[in-house]
Design an enzyme around this catalytic site. Sequence first.
Site, PDB file in Angstrom:
ATOM      1  N   LYS B  96     -28.908  29.209  58.990  1.00  0.00           N
ATOM      2  CA  LYS B  96     -28.560  28.649  57.678  1.00  0.00           C
ATOM      3  C   LYS B  96     -29.316  29.478  56.658  1.00  0.00           C
ATOM      4  CE  LYS B  96     -29.262  24.756  54.623  1.00  0.00           C
ATOM      5  NZ  LYS B  96     -29.795  23.400  54.447  1.00  0.00           N
ATOM      6  N   GLY B 185     -27.753  17.512  48.447  1.00  0.00           N
ATOM      7  CA  GLY B 185     -27.493  16.730  47.242  1.00  0.00           C
ATOM      8  C   GLY B 185     -26.867  15.374  47.476  1.00  0.00           C
ATOM      9  N   ASN B 206     -30.098  15.526  54.742  1.00  0.00           N
ATOM     10  CA  ASN B 206     -31.406  15.251  55.331  1.00  0.00           C
ATOM     11  C   ASN B 206     -32.125  14.130  54.576  1.00  0.00           C
ATOM     12  OD1 ASN B 206     -34.084  17.429  56.538  1.00  0.00           O
ATOM     13  ND2 ASN B 206     -34.091  15.256  56.314  1.00  0.00           N
ATOM     14  N   THR B 207     -32.427  14.402  53.304  1.00  0.00           N
ATOM     15  CA  THR B 207     -33.273  13.474  52.551  1.00  0.00           C
ATOM     16  C   THR B 207     -32.677  12.071  52.474  1.00  0.00           C
ATOM     17  OG1 THR B 207     -33.937  15.389  51.221  1.00  0.00           O
ATOM     18  CG2 THR B 207     -34.549  13.221  50.391  1.00  0.00           C
TER      19      THR B 207
END
Lengths: 65, 257
Positions: B96, B185, B206-207
């Site tokens: 990535k 995002g 992820n977050t």
Amino acid sequence: MKIIVNGVESEVKSTALSEILDELGYGDAKVATAVNERFVAAASRPQLRLVSGDRLEVVTPRQGG
Amino acid sequence: MLRFYGTEIGSRLMLGTAQYPSPRVLADAFRRSGAGIATVSVRRESGGERAGTAFWDLVRELGVRVLPNTAGCHSVKEAVTTAHMARELFETPWIKLEVIGHTDTLQPDPFGLVEAARILCEDGFQVFPYTTEDVVLADRLLAAGCEVLMPWGAPIGTGLGLTNVYGLRTLRAQFPDVPLVVDAGLGLPSQAARAMEMGYDAVLLNTAVAKAGDPAAMAEAFAKAVEAGRLAYESDPMEPRDMAAPSTPVIGKAFLE
């Protein structure tokens, strides 16, 4: 000789990268390396001799997004 | 079946491994997400620390494919060197590719991204570039050898969702045969569902999961949203219209005046 390991000045006796890693305690840890911002493959570590002032980066797998 | 560089992809939800409260919570989140691809990174370690080995053992127990990143790299040289270290560590040609161009927004540096992608593709890497929705940049990345594109939904870690729906729709329309992944995002499952309804092939986040109060439950919520969004896309949604149209037949209505 003094080299920079992960940004920190370190004193090492060995010159071959593979031996330096052993000396620094990496042993059989799963690591990848770069010297002076260039990748050094594991197979090349025994042949690569470092000199005073070289910058060594040692990284391992970590969490990422 | 979705394929990335010839590899069949089972789940259209890709999940990051950072910021979880504990390794156990990370593992629970992955199990409930059904994700088949995990993003990982490489970071410095001091001798004798062995944190990397412990993390690698955990990832292997998850039974997922890994997609190493070049997160935090701001130059081509840095990204290329990091990619080489990641390829050796994780034993995969997948990378990535992140080349960050702006500190506050973590927006990709389009010029550095294309150059790094070209170098890595020529060296046998299978590059997943973290990019924007810019169609010209997308074209250059494909010309450089990329076979997958990963445009942002919004800046990394913001949870703002799809901030440029027009741009993402245009990108999808311009490159109908290229696997496209909305990366970064996303904050809510509904945003992931919308990306999938637009025809995106997968989402990477992820977050939104790791920082949820219950990461495992949120992982499952995203998995359901991704599945629902994809199914909706495949079902050929109706076209929206401005004026009302009765769904109940008008003919046959009783005259009661």
